[in-house]
Design a protein around this motif. Structure first.
Motif, PDB file in Angstrom:
ATOM      1  N   HIS A 116       0.862  -1.186   0.000  1.00 42.06           N
ATOM      2  CA  HIS A 116       0.000   0.000   0.000  1.00 42.06           C
ATOM      3  C   HIS A 116       0.898   1.236   0.000  1.00 42.06           C
ATOM      4  O   HIS A 116       1.832   1.332   0.802  1.00 42.06           O
ATOM      5  CB  HIS A 116      -0.884  -0.021   1.251  1.00 42.06           C
ATOM      6  CG  HIS A 116      -2.026   0.961   1.208  1.00 42.06           C
ATOM      7  ND1 HIS A 116      -1.851   2.306   1.389  1.00 42.06           N
ATOM      8  CD2 HIS A 116      -3.355   0.779   1.000  1.00 42.06           C
ATOM      9  CE1 HIS A 116      -3.029   2.917   1.292  1.00 42.06           C
ATOM     10  NE2 HIS A 116      -3.951   2.009   1.056  1.00 42.06           N
ATOM     11  N   HIS A 117       0.598   2.176  -0.899  1.00 41.30           N
ATOM     12  CA  HIS A 117       1.448   3.363  -1.038  1.00 41.30           C
ATOM     13  C   HIS A 117       1.627   4.106   0.293  1.00 41.30           C
ATOM     14  O   HIS A 117       2.722   4.581   0.611  1.00 41.30           O
ATOM     15  CB  HIS A 117       0.822   4.284  -2.094  1.00 41.30           C
ATOM     16  CG  HIS A 117       1.625   5.498  -2.399  1.00 41.30           C
ATOM     17  ND1 HIS A 117       2.762   5.465  -3.177  1.00 41.30           N
ATOM     18  CD2 HIS A 117       1.460   6.797  -2.021  1.00 41.30           C
ATOM     19  CE1 HIS A 117       3.261   6.691  -3.263  1.00 41.30           C
ATOM     20  NE2 HIS A 117       2.500   7.516  -2.569  1.00 41.30           N
ATOM     21  N   LEU A 118       0.558   4.201   1.079  1.00 42.02           N
ATOM     22  CA  LEU A 118       0.675   4.940   2.349  1.00 42.02           C
ATOM     23  C   LEU A 118       1.467   4.163   3.397  1.00 42.02           C
ATOM     24  O   LEU A 118       2.129   4.762   4.241  1.00 42.02           O
ATOM     25  CB  LEU A 118      -0.708   5.314   2.892  1.00 42.02           C
ATOM     26  CG  LEU A 118      -1.524   6.259   2.020  1.00 42.02           C
ATOM     27  CD1 LEU A 118      -2.693   6.828   2.810  1.00 42.02           C
ATOM     28  CD2 LEU A 118      -0.690   7.389   1.456  1.00 42.02           C
ATOM     29  N   GLY A 120       4.018   2.586   2.566  1.00 49.74           N
ATOM     30  CA  GLY A 120       5.355   3.015   2.146  1.00 49.74           C
ATOM     31  C   GLY A 120       5.726   4.344   2.786  1.00 49.74           C
ATOM     32  O   GLY A 120       6.792   4.480   3.393  1.00 49.74           O
ATOM     33  N   HIS A 121       4.837   5.348   2.676  1.00 48.42           N
ATOM     34  CA  HIS A 121       5.152   6.648   3.285  1.00 48.42           C
ATOM     35  C   HIS A 121       5.406   6.491   4.792  1.00 48.42           C
ATOM     36  O   HIS A 121       6.325   7.081   5.342  1.00 48.42           O
ATOM     37  CB  HIS A 121       4.026   7.647   3.040  1.00 48.42           C
ATOM     38  CG  HIS A 121       4.104   8.321   1.689  1.00 48.42           C
ATOM     39  ND1 HIS A 121       5.204   9.046   1.284  1.00 48.42           N
ATOM     40  CD2 HIS A 121       3.220   8.366   0.657  1.00 48.42           C
ATOM     41  CE1 HIS A 121       4.989   9.532   0.069  1.00 48.42           C
ATOM     42  NE2 HIS A 121       3.798   9.120  -0.351  1.00 48.42           N
ATOM     43  N   ILE A 122       4.558   5.704   5.466  1.00 47.20           N
ATOM     44  CA  ILE A 122       4.745   5.510   6.915  1.00 47.20           C
ATOM     45  C   ILE A 122       6.107   4.864   7.184  1.00 47.20           C
ATOM     46  O   ILE A 122       6.864   5.300   8.055  1.00 47.20           O
ATOM     47  CB  ILE A 122       3.604   4.639   7.498  1.00 47.20           C
ATOM     48  CG1 ILE A 122       2.266   5.386   7.401  1.00 47.20           C
ATOM     49  CG2 ILE A 122       3.906   4.253   8.953  1.00 47.20           C
ATOM     50  CD1 ILE A 122       1.038   4.533   7.721  1.00 47.20           C
ATOM     51  N   VAL A 141       0.878  13.049   4.703  1.00 50.51           N
ATOM     52  CA  VAL A 141       0.333  14.252   4.076  1.00 50.51           C
ATOM     53  C   VAL A 141       0.988  14.456   2.715  1.00 50.51           C
ATOM     54  O   VAL A 141       2.177  14.698   2.615  1.00 50.51           O
ATOM     55  CB  VAL A 141       0.463  15.450   5.050  1.00 50.51           C
ATOM     56  CG1 VAL A 141       1.892  15.762   5.399  1.00 50.51           C
ATOM     57  CG2 VAL A 141      -0.254  16.669   4.557  1.00 50.51           C
ATOM     58  N   SER A 142       0.169  14.263   1.651  1.00 53.40           N
ATOM     59  CA  SER A 142       0.745  14.285   0.300  1.00 53.40           C
ATOM     60  C   SER A 142      -0.237  14.938  -0.651  1.00 53.40           C
ATOM     61  O   SER A 142      -1.196  15.586  -0.236  1.00 53.40           O
ATOM     62  CB  SER A 142       1.038  12.849  -0.137  1.00 53.40           C
ATOM     63  OG  SER A 142      -0.175  12.161  -0.343  1.00 53.40           O
ATOM     64  N   GLY A 143      -0.003  14.742  -1.956  1.00 55.56           N
ATOM     65  CA  GLY A 143      -0.903  15.323  -2.945  1.00 55.56           C
ATOM     66  C   GLY A 143      -2.237  14.614  -2.981  1.00 55.56           C
ATOM     67  O   GLY A 143      -3.250  15.183  -3.383  1.00 55.56           O
ATOM     68  N   THR A 338       9.023  12.768  -0.596  1.00 59.40           N
ATOM     69  CA  THR A 338       8.184  12.663  -1.795  1.00 59.40           C
ATOM     70  C   THR A 338       8.287  11.231  -2.322  1.00 59.40           C
ATOM     71  O   THR A 338       9.089  10.433  -1.833  1.00 59.40           O
ATOM     72  CB  THR A 338       8.607  13.678  -2.875  1.00 59.40           C
ATOM     73  OG1 THR A 338      10.008  13.632  -2.994  1.00 59.40           O
ATOM     74  CG2 THR A 338       8.197  15.086  -2.500  1.00 59.40           C
ATOM     75  N   ASP A 339       7.450  10.907  -3.323  1.00 58.18           N
ATOM     76  CA  ASP A 339       7.339   9.512  -3.757  1.00 58.18           C
ATOM     77  C   ASP A 339       8.696   8.914  -4.148  1.00 58.18           C
ATOM     78  O   ASP A 339       9.474   9.538  -4.862  1.00 58.18           O
ATOM     79  CB  ASP A 339       6.364   9.409  -4.938  1.00 58.18           C
ATOM     80  CG  ASP A 339       4.928   9.557  -4.467  1.00 58.18           C
ATOM     81  OD1 ASP A 339       4.700   9.522  -3.239  1.00 58.18           O
ATOM     82  OD2 ASP A 339       4.046   9.700  -5.327  1.00 58.18           O
ATOM     83  N   ASN A 340       8.950   7.720  -3.646  1.00 56.80           N
ATOM     84  CA  ASN A 340      10.212   7.022  -3.913  1.00 56.80           C
ATOM     85  C   ASN A 340       9.972   5.531  -3.729  1.00 56.80           C
ATOM     86  O   ASN A 340       8.921   5.124  -3.215  1.00 56.80           O
ATOM     87  CB  ASN A 340      11.301   7.536  -2.947  1.00 56.80           C
ATOM     88  CG  ASN A 340      10.998   7.175  -1.511  1.00 56.80           C
ATOM     89  OD1 ASN A 340      11.361   6.090  -1.031  1.00 56.80           O
ATOM     90  ND2 ASN A 340      10.280   8.040  -0.800  1.00 56.80           N
TER      91      ASN A 340
HETATM   92 ZN    ZN Z   1       2.963   9.522  -2.150  1.00 53.59          ZN
END
Ligand code: ZN
Ligand code: KG4
Length: 371
Positions: A116-118, A120-122, A141-143, A338-340
Protein backbone atom coordinates in the motif's frame (compact mmCIF):
# COMPACT_ATOMS: atom_id res chain seq x y z
CA UNK A 1 18.23 -9.76 2.42
CA UNK A 2 18.00 -7.42 -0.60
CA UNK A 3 14.57 -6.15 -1.58
CA UNK A 4 13.99 -4.34 -4.85
CA UNK A 5 11.21 -1.75 -4.51
CA UNK A 6 9.21 -0.40 -7.45
CA UNK A 7 6.89 2.62 -7.33
CA UNK A 8 4.83 4.00 -10.24
CA UNK A 9 1.61 5.20 -8.56
CA UNK A 10 1.67 8.75 -9.91
CA UNK A 11 4.25 10.70 -11.89
CA UNK A 12 7.55 9.34 -10.57
CA UNK A 13 9.06 6.13 -11.93
CA UNK A 14 11.10 4.86 -9.00
CA UNK A 15 13.18 1.83 -8.08
CA UNK A 16 15.36 1.21 -5.04
CA UNK A 17 17.19 -1.50 -3.17
CA UNK A 18 16.83 -1.78 0.61
CA UNK A 19 18.96 -4.28 2.51
CA UNK A 20 18.54 -5.74 5.99
CA UNK A 21 21.37 -4.99 8.42
CA UNK A 22 20.71 -7.39 11.31
CA UNK A 23 20.82 -4.40 13.71
CA UNK A 24 17.49 -4.17 15.61
CA UNK A 25 17.84 -0.43 16.25
CA UNK A 26 18.41 0.33 12.56
CA UNK A 27 17.24 -2.77 10.66
CA UNK A 28 17.25 -1.43 7.08
CA UNK A 29 19.76 0.36 4.87
CA UNK A 30 19.09 2.11 1.55
CA UNK A 31 21.42 0.61 -1.09
CA UNK A 32 20.12 2.79 -3.93
CA UNK A 33 17.16 5.08 -4.53
CA UNK A 34 16.52 6.07 -8.16
CA UNK A 35 13.70 8.36 -9.30
CA UNK A 36 12.81 9.46 -12.82
CA UNK A 37 10.49 12.41 -12.30
CA UNK A 38 7.93 13.38 -14.93
CA UNK A 39 7.34 16.80 -13.38
CA UNK A 40 8.81 18.66 -16.37
CA UNK A 41 6.47 16.80 -18.72
CA UNK A 42 3.30 17.45 -16.72
CA UNK A 43 4.17 21.05 -15.82
CA UNK A 44 3.12 22.08 -19.33
CA UNK A 45 -0.42 20.88 -18.50
CA UNK A 46 -0.58 22.33 -14.98
CA UNK A 47 -0.94 18.90 -13.36
CA UNK A 48 -0.49 15.18 -13.90
CA UNK A 49 -2.08 13.84 -17.12
CA UNK A 50 -2.75 10.15 -16.36
CA UNK A 51 -2.37 8.80 -19.90
CA UNK A 52 0.93 10.62 -20.42
CA UNK A 53 2.12 9.40 -17.02
CA UNK A 54 1.53 5.71 -17.75
CA UNK A 55 3.19 5.93 -21.17
CA UNK A 56 6.22 7.63 -19.63
CA UNK A 57 6.45 4.93 -16.94
CA UNK A 58 6.67 2.34 -19.74
CA UNK A 59 9.57 4.27 -21.29
CA UNK A 60 11.45 4.75 -18.03
CA UNK A 61 10.94 1.63 -15.94
CA UNK A 62 13.68 -0.62 -17.39
CA UNK A 63 16.37 2.05 -17.16
CA UNK A 64 15.34 3.09 -13.64
CA UNK A 65 15.46 -0.50 -12.34
CA UNK A 66 18.82 -1.06 -14.05
CA UNK A 67 20.27 1.99 -12.33
CA UNK A 68 18.84 0.95 -8.96
CA UNK A 69 20.62 -2.41 -9.28
CA UNK A 70 23.83 -0.77 -10.49
CA UNK A 71 23.66 1.85 -7.72
CA UNK A 72 23.49 -0.90 -5.10
CA UNK A 73 26.24 -2.84 -6.94
CA UNK A 74 23.93 -5.85 -7.18
CA UNK A 75 22.88 -8.23 -9.95
CA UNK A 76 19.39 -9.68 -10.42
CA UNK A 77 20.61 -12.88 -8.76
CA UNK A 78 21.27 -10.93 -5.53
CA UNK A 79 17.63 -9.77 -5.22
CA UNK A 80 15.66 -11.82 -2.67
CA UNK A 81 12.21 -10.30 -3.17
CA UNK A 82 10.44 -7.58 -5.15
CA UNK A 83 8.06 -5.10 -3.48
CA UNK A 84 5.74 -3.02 -5.64
CA UNK A 85 3.08 -0.36 -5.04
CA UNK A 86 -0.33 -1.98 -5.59
CA UNK A 87 -2.19 1.32 -5.01
CA UNK A 88 -3.78 3.74 -4.32
CA UNK A 89 -2.86 5.81 -7.36
CA UNK A 90 -3.49 6.27 -11.07
CA UNK A 91 -4.52 2.87 -12.32
CA UNK A 92 -2.65 3.04 -15.65
CA UNK A 93 0.53 4.13 -13.86
CA UNK A 94 0.22 1.46 -11.16
CA UNK A 95 -0.25 -1.25 -13.79
CA UNK A 96 3.16 -0.54 -15.32
CA UNK A 97 4.96 -1.12 -12.02
CA UNK A 98 2.85 -4.13 -11.08
CA UNK A 99 3.28 -5.81 -14.48
CA UNK A 100 7.03 -5.13 -14.46
CA UNK A 101 7.44 -6.40 -10.90
CA UNK A 102 5.48 -9.59 -11.57
CA UNK A 103 7.47 -10.32 -14.73
CA UNK A 104 10.78 -9.68 -12.97
CA UNK A 105 9.84 -11.76 -9.91
CA UNK A 106 8.75 -14.63 -12.15
CA UNK A 107 11.96 -14.39 -14.19
CA UNK A 108 14.25 -14.51 -11.14
CA UNK A 109 11.95 -16.90 -9.28
CA UNK A 110 11.64 -14.74 -6.17
CA UNK A 111 8.56 -13.72 -4.13
CA UNK A 112 6.61 -10.55 -4.84
CA UNK A 113 5.06 -8.30 -2.17
CA UNK A 114 2.18 -5.94 -2.95
CA UNK A 115 2.50 -2.74 -0.92
CA UNK A 116 0.00 0.00 0.00
CA UNK A 117 1.45 3.36 -1.04
CA UNK A 118 0.67 4.94 2.35
CA UNK A 119 2.30 2.03 4.20
CA UNK A 120 5.35 3.01 2.15
CA UNK A 121 5.15 6.65 3.28
CA UNK A 122 4.75 5.51 6.92
CA UNK A 123 7.72 3.13 6.67
CA UNK A 124 9.90 5.92 5.23
CA UNK A 125 10.07 7.17 8.83
CA UNK A 126 11.18 3.78 10.18
CA UNK A 127 13.59 3.36 7.27
CA UNK A 128 15.34 6.60 8.22
CA UNK A 129 15.06 6.52 12.02
CA UNK A 130 14.89 2.81 12.86
CA UNK A 131 12.95 1.75 15.94
CA UNK A 132 11.13 4.92 17.08
CA UNK A 133 9.07 4.95 20.34
CA UNK A 134 5.68 3.26 19.91
CA UNK A 135 2.81 3.86 19.82
CA UNK A 136 3.59 6.44 17.14
CA UNK A 137 1.04 8.80 15.64
CA UNK A 138 1.90 9.24 11.95
CA UNK A 139 0.57 11.99 9.71
CA UNK A 140 0.72 11.05 6.02
CA UNK A 141 0.33 14.25 4.08
CA UNK A 142 0.75 14.28 0.30
CA UNK A 143 -0.90 15.32 -2.94
CA UNK A 144 -3.49 12.58 -2.64
CA UNK A 145 -3.83 12.00 1.11
CA UNK A 146 -4.02 13.67 4.49
CA UNK A 147 -4.45 10.83 6.98
CA UNK A 148 -3.46 10.00 10.54
CA UNK A 149 -2.40 6.49 11.49
CA UNK A 150 -1.62 5.03 14.89
CA UNK A 151 1.22 2.51 14.81
CA UNK A 152 1.12 0.48 18.03
CA UNK A 153 3.39 -2.24 16.70
CA UNK A 154 5.59 -2.29 13.61
CA UNK A 155 3.66 -2.96 10.41
CA UNK A 156 0.19 -2.38 11.91
CA UNK A 157 -1.41 0.84 10.76
CA UNK A 158 -4.68 1.94 12.34
CA UNK A 159 -6.49 4.73 10.50
CA UNK A 160 -7.73 7.31 12.97
CA UNK A 161 -8.25 10.43 10.90
CA UNK A 162 -8.47 11.71 7.35
CA UNK A 163 -9.49 14.65 5.19
CA UNK A 164 -13.12 14.95 4.32
CA UNK A 165 -12.33 16.73 1.05
CA UNK A 166 -9.01 17.88 -0.49
CA UNK A 167 -5.59 16.61 0.55
CA UNK A 168 -3.21 19.27 1.89
CA UNK A 169 -0.85 18.86 -1.10
CA UNK A 170 -3.80 19.19 -3.46
CA UNK A 171 -4.69 22.50 -1.77
CA UNK A 172 -1.08 23.67 -2.22
CA UNK A 173 -1.17 22.70 -5.89
CA UNK A 174 -4.54 24.41 -6.52
CA UNK A 175 -3.61 27.63 -4.72
CA UNK A 176 -0.26 27.74 -6.53
CA UNK A 177 -2.11 27.44 -9.83
CA UNK A 178 -4.41 30.33 -8.83
CA UNK A 179 -1.36 32.45 -8.02
CA UNK A 180 0.35 31.49 -11.28
CA UNK A 181 3.21 29.76 -9.44
CA UNK A 182 3.20 26.62 -11.59
CA UNK A 183 3.30 22.92 -10.80
CA UNK A 184 4.00 21.29 -8.37
CA UNK A 185 2.66 23.97 -6.09
CA UNK A 186 3.98 22.87 -2.70
CA UNK A 187 7.65 23.72 -3.15
CA UNK A 188 6.76 26.97 -4.98
CA UNK A 189 4.46 28.21 -2.19
CA UNK A 190 6.97 27.08 0.45
CA UNK A 191 9.68 29.23 -1.20
CA UNK A 192 7.43 32.27 -1.66
CA UNK A 193 6.04 31.99 1.89
CA UNK A 194 9.54 32.69 3.22
CA UNK A 195 9.29 36.16 1.63
CA UNK A 196 5.82 37.02 2.95
CA UNK A 197 4.02 37.93 6.18
CA UNK A 198 1.96 35.04 7.52
CA UNK A 199 -0.62 37.34 9.13
CA UNK A 200 -1.06 39.62 6.12
CA UNK A 201 -4.22 37.91 4.92
CA UNK A 202 -7.11 36.65 6.99
CA UNK A 203 -7.93 33.11 5.84
CA UNK A 204 -10.34 30.85 7.74
CA UNK A 205 -8.96 28.04 9.87
CA UNK A 206 -11.05 24.95 9.01
CA UNK A 207 -13.22 24.19 12.03
CA UNK A 208 -15.54 21.36 12.84
CA UNK A 209 -18.52 21.46 15.10
CA UNK A 210 -18.93 18.57 17.51
CA UNK A 211 -21.46 17.06 15.13
CA UNK A 212 -18.99 17.24 12.24
CA UNK A 213 -16.20 15.66 14.21
CA UNK A 214 -18.19 12.60 15.05
CA UNK A 215 -20.28 12.07 11.94
CA UNK A 216 -18.25 10.89 8.97
CA UNK A 217 -19.65 11.39 5.48
CA UNK A 218 -21.41 8.41 3.92
CA UNK A 219 -18.89 5.83 2.70
CA UNK A 220 -16.10 6.92 5.01
CA UNK A 221 -17.56 5.68 8.29
CA UNK A 222 -16.42 2.11 7.73
CA UNK A 223 -12.85 3.24 7.21
CA UNK A 224 -12.02 3.90 10.83
CA UNK A 225 -12.18 1.02 13.25
CA UNK A 226 -14.67 2.75 15.53
CA UNK A 227 -16.59 4.46 12.73
CA UNK A 228 -15.68 7.74 14.44
CA UNK A 229 -12.58 9.64 13.43
CA UNK A 230 -10.61 11.20 16.20
CA UNK A 231 -9.34 13.81 13.86
CA UNK A 232 -10.45 15.25 10.59
CA UNK A 233 -8.95 17.65 8.12
CA UNK A 234 -10.56 19.85 5.49
CA UNK A 235 -8.85 22.04 2.94
CA UNK A 236 -11.38 22.74 0.20
CA UNK A 237 -12.90 25.68 2.10
CA UNK A 238 -9.48 27.24 2.38
CA UNK A 239 -8.98 27.01 -1.37
CA UNK A 240 -12.39 28.65 -1.91
CA UNK A 241 -11.39 31.41 0.52
CA UNK A 242 -8.29 32.09 -1.61
CA UNK A 243 -10.49 32.22 -4.75
CA UNK A 244 -12.78 34.77 -3.04
CA UNK A 245 -9.82 36.80 -1.84
CA UNK A 246 -8.31 36.95 -5.32
CA UNK A 247 -11.66 37.91 -6.84
CA UNK A 248 -12.00 40.69 -4.27
CA UNK A 249 -8.56 41.93 -5.26
CA UNK A 250 -9.59 42.02 -8.93
CA UNK A 251 -7.73 38.94 -10.18
CA UNK A 252 -9.65 37.56 -13.20
CA UNK A 253 -10.42 33.91 -12.46
CA UNK A 254 -12.27 31.39 -14.61
CA UNK A 255 -14.73 29.38 -12.54
CA UNK A 256 -14.67 25.60 -12.80
CA UNK A 257 -10.99 24.77 -12.87
CA UNK A 258 -10.25 28.09 -11.06
CA UNK A 259 -7.47 29.42 -13.22
CA UNK A 260 -6.34 33.02 -13.66
CA UNK A 261 -7.42 34.35 -17.05
CA UNK A 262 -5.64 37.67 -17.42
CA UNK A 263 -3.13 40.16 -16.03
CA UNK A 264 -3.00 39.94 -12.23
CA UNK A 265 -3.09 43.22 -10.29
CA UNK A 266 -1.25 41.52 -7.41
CA UNK A 267 2.26 42.69 -6.57
CA UNK A 268 5.06 40.19 -5.94
CA UNK A 269 4.76 41.05 -2.24
CA UNK A 270 0.98 40.37 -2.31
CA UNK A 271 1.66 36.90 -3.74
CA UNK A 272 4.28 36.16 -1.08
CA UNK A 273 1.94 37.39 1.68
CA UNK A 274 -0.90 35.16 0.44
CA UNK A 275 1.51 32.18 0.28
CA UNK A 276 2.75 32.79 3.82
CA UNK A 277 -0.77 33.21 5.20
CA UNK A 278 -2.11 30.15 3.38
CA UNK A 279 0.83 28.08 4.56
CA UNK A 280 0.33 29.20 8.17
CA UNK A 281 -3.31 28.08 8.15
CA UNK A 282 -2.53 24.70 6.54
CA UNK A 283 0.38 23.96 8.87
CA UNK A 284 -1.50 25.08 12.00
CA UNK A 285 -4.36 22.77 11.14
CA UNK A 286 -2.05 19.81 10.44
CA UNK A 287 0.01 20.31 13.60
CA UNK A 288 -2.99 20.99 15.85
CA UNK A 289 -4.94 17.90 14.89
CA UNK A 290 -1.93 15.62 14.82
CA UNK A 291 -0.77 16.56 18.31
CA UNK A 292 -4.36 16.53 19.59
CA UNK A 293 -4.76 12.94 18.43
CA UNK A 294 -1.31 11.99 19.75
CA UNK A 295 -2.25 13.26 23.19
CA UNK A 296 -5.66 11.58 23.21
CA UNK A 297 -4.15 8.25 22.14
CA UNK A 298 -1.14 8.37 24.42
CA UNK A 299 1.35 8.26 21.55
CA UNK A 300 5.04 8.30 22.54
CA UNK A 301 6.20 9.83 19.26
CA UNK A 302 4.91 11.69 16.21
CA UNK A 303 5.91 11.04 12.60
CA UNK A 304 5.19 13.08 9.49
CA UNK A 305 5.60 11.58 6.00
CA UNK A 306 4.51 12.19 2.40
CA UNK A 307 5.35 14.96 -0.04
CA UNK A 308 4.07 17.81 2.14
CA UNK A 309 6.36 16.67 4.99
CA UNK A 310 9.07 18.34 2.90
CA UNK A 311 7.46 21.66 3.85
CA UNK A 312 9.86 23.86 5.79
CA UNK A 313 7.25 25.42 8.09
CA UNK A 314 5.56 22.09 8.85
CA UNK A 315 8.94 20.62 9.85
CA UNK A 316 9.80 23.61 12.00
CA UNK A 317 6.41 24.02 13.71
CA UNK A 318 6.00 20.29 14.37
CA UNK A 319 9.49 20.08 15.89
CA UNK A 320 8.75 23.09 18.12
CA UNK A 321 5.39 21.69 19.22
CA UNK A 322 6.96 18.28 19.90
CA UNK A 323 9.69 19.89 21.99
CA UNK A 324 7.04 21.78 24.01
CA UNK A 325 5.01 18.63 24.62
CA UNK A 326 7.96 16.34 25.21
CA UNK A 327 7.06 14.22 22.16
CA UNK A 328 9.87 13.33 19.75
CA UNK A 329 8.99 14.15 16.12
CA UNK A 330 10.37 12.05 13.25
CA UNK A 331 10.39 13.18 9.62
CA UNK A 332 12.06 11.44 6.69
CA UNK A 333 14.87 13.23 4.82
CA UNK A 334 13.71 15.08 1.69
CA UNK A 335 14.70 12.22 -0.65
CA UNK A 336 12.34 9.88 1.22
CA UNK A 337 9.44 12.29 1.77
CA UNK A 338 8.18 12.66 -1.80
CA UNK A 339 7.34 9.51 -3.76
CA UNK A 340 10.21 7.02 -3.91
CA UNK A 341 10.73 3.27 -4.07
CA UNK A 342 12.98 2.86 -1.00
CA UNK A 343 9.91 3.35 1.19
CA UNK A 344 8.09 0.70 -0.87
CA UNK A 345 10.95 -1.76 -0.37
CA UNK A 346 10.84 -0.99 3.38
CA UNK A 347 7.07 -1.61 3.56
CA UNK A 348 7.70 -4.82 1.59
CA UNK A 349 10.31 -5.92 4.14
CA UNK A 350 7.82 -5.25 6.92
CA UNK A 351 5.35 -7.64 5.26
CA UNK A 352 8.06 -10.21 4.52
CA UNK A 353 8.94 -10.19 8.25
CA UNK A 354 5.37 -11.39 8.84
CA UNK A 355 5.63 -13.97 6.05
CA UNK A 356 3.08 -12.02 4.00
CA UNK A 357 4.23 -12.23 0.39
CA UNK A 358 1.59 -11.90 -2.35
CA UNK A 359 0.10 -14.35 -4.85
CA UNK A 360 0.96 -13.48 -8.47
CA UNK A 361 -2.69 -12.81 -9.34
CA UNK A 362 -3.05 -9.65 -7.23
CA UNK A 363 -4.11 -6.61 -9.21
CA UNK A 364 -3.33 -2.90 -9.12
CA UNK A 365 -6.03 -0.96 -7.25
CA UNK A 366 -6.82 2.74 -7.68
CA UNK A 367 -8.22 2.97 -4.13
CA UNK A 368 -8.18 0.64 -1.13
CA UNK A 369 -7.50 0.83 2.60
CA UNK A 370 -4.41 -0.49 4.34
CA UNK A 371 -5.42 -3.86 5.75
ZN1 ZN B 1 2.96 9.52 -2.15
O1 KG4 C 1 3.97 12.08 -1.64
P1 KG4 C 1 3.98 12.82 -2.93
O2 KG4 C 1 5.28 12.93 -3.69
O3 KG4 C 1 2.94 12.22 -3.92
C1 KG4 C 1 1.69 11.76 -3.52
O4 KG4 C 1 1.60 10.59 -3.04
O5 KG4 C 1 0.73 12.59 -3.63
O6 KG4 C 1 3.41 14.29 -2.62
C2 KG4 C 1 3.32 15.27 -3.62
C3 KG4 C 1 2.71 16.52 -3.00
C4 KG4 C 1 2.36 17.60 -4.02
O7 KG4 C 1 1.05 18.05 -3.80
C5 KG4 C 1 3.37 18.71 -3.71
O8 KG4 C 1 2.89 20.00 -4.01
C6 KG4 C 1 3.58 18.51 -2.23
O9 KG4 C 1 3.61 17.10 -2.05
N1 KG4 C 1 4.85 19.09 -1.74
C7 KG4 C 1 4.91 20.11 -0.86
C8 KG4 C 1 6.29 20.43 -0.70
N2 KG4 C 1 7.02 19.59 -1.49
C9 KG4 C 1 6.11 18.76 -2.13
N3 KG4 C 1 3.94 20.76 -0.21
C10 KG4 C 1 4.30 21.76 0.62
N4 KG4 C 1 5.60 22.14 0.81
C11 KG4 C 1 6.61 21.51 0.18
N5 KG4 C 1 7.87 21.90 0.38
Amino acid sequence: MNVLGIETSCDETAAAVVTTTGDAARPWRVGSNVIASQVDIHREWGGVVPEIASRQHVRDICGVVDSALAGAALAWADIDAIAVTQGPGLIGSLLVGVAFAKAAAAAIDRPIVAVHHLAGHIESIFLEHGAIPLPALILVVSGGHTSLYLVEEPGHYQLIGLTRDDAAGEAYDKVARLLGLGYPGGPAIDRRAALGRDDAVDLPQPRFTHRHRFALPEGLAHRTRTGRPLAEFSFSGLKTAVVRLLEARGVPIAQGPHVPTGESPLSEQDVSDICASFQRVVVESLVERTFDAARQLGARSVGIAGGVSANSRLRKDAAARGAREGLPVFVPPLALSTDNAAMIAAAGLRKIERGATSPFDFNALATFDIE
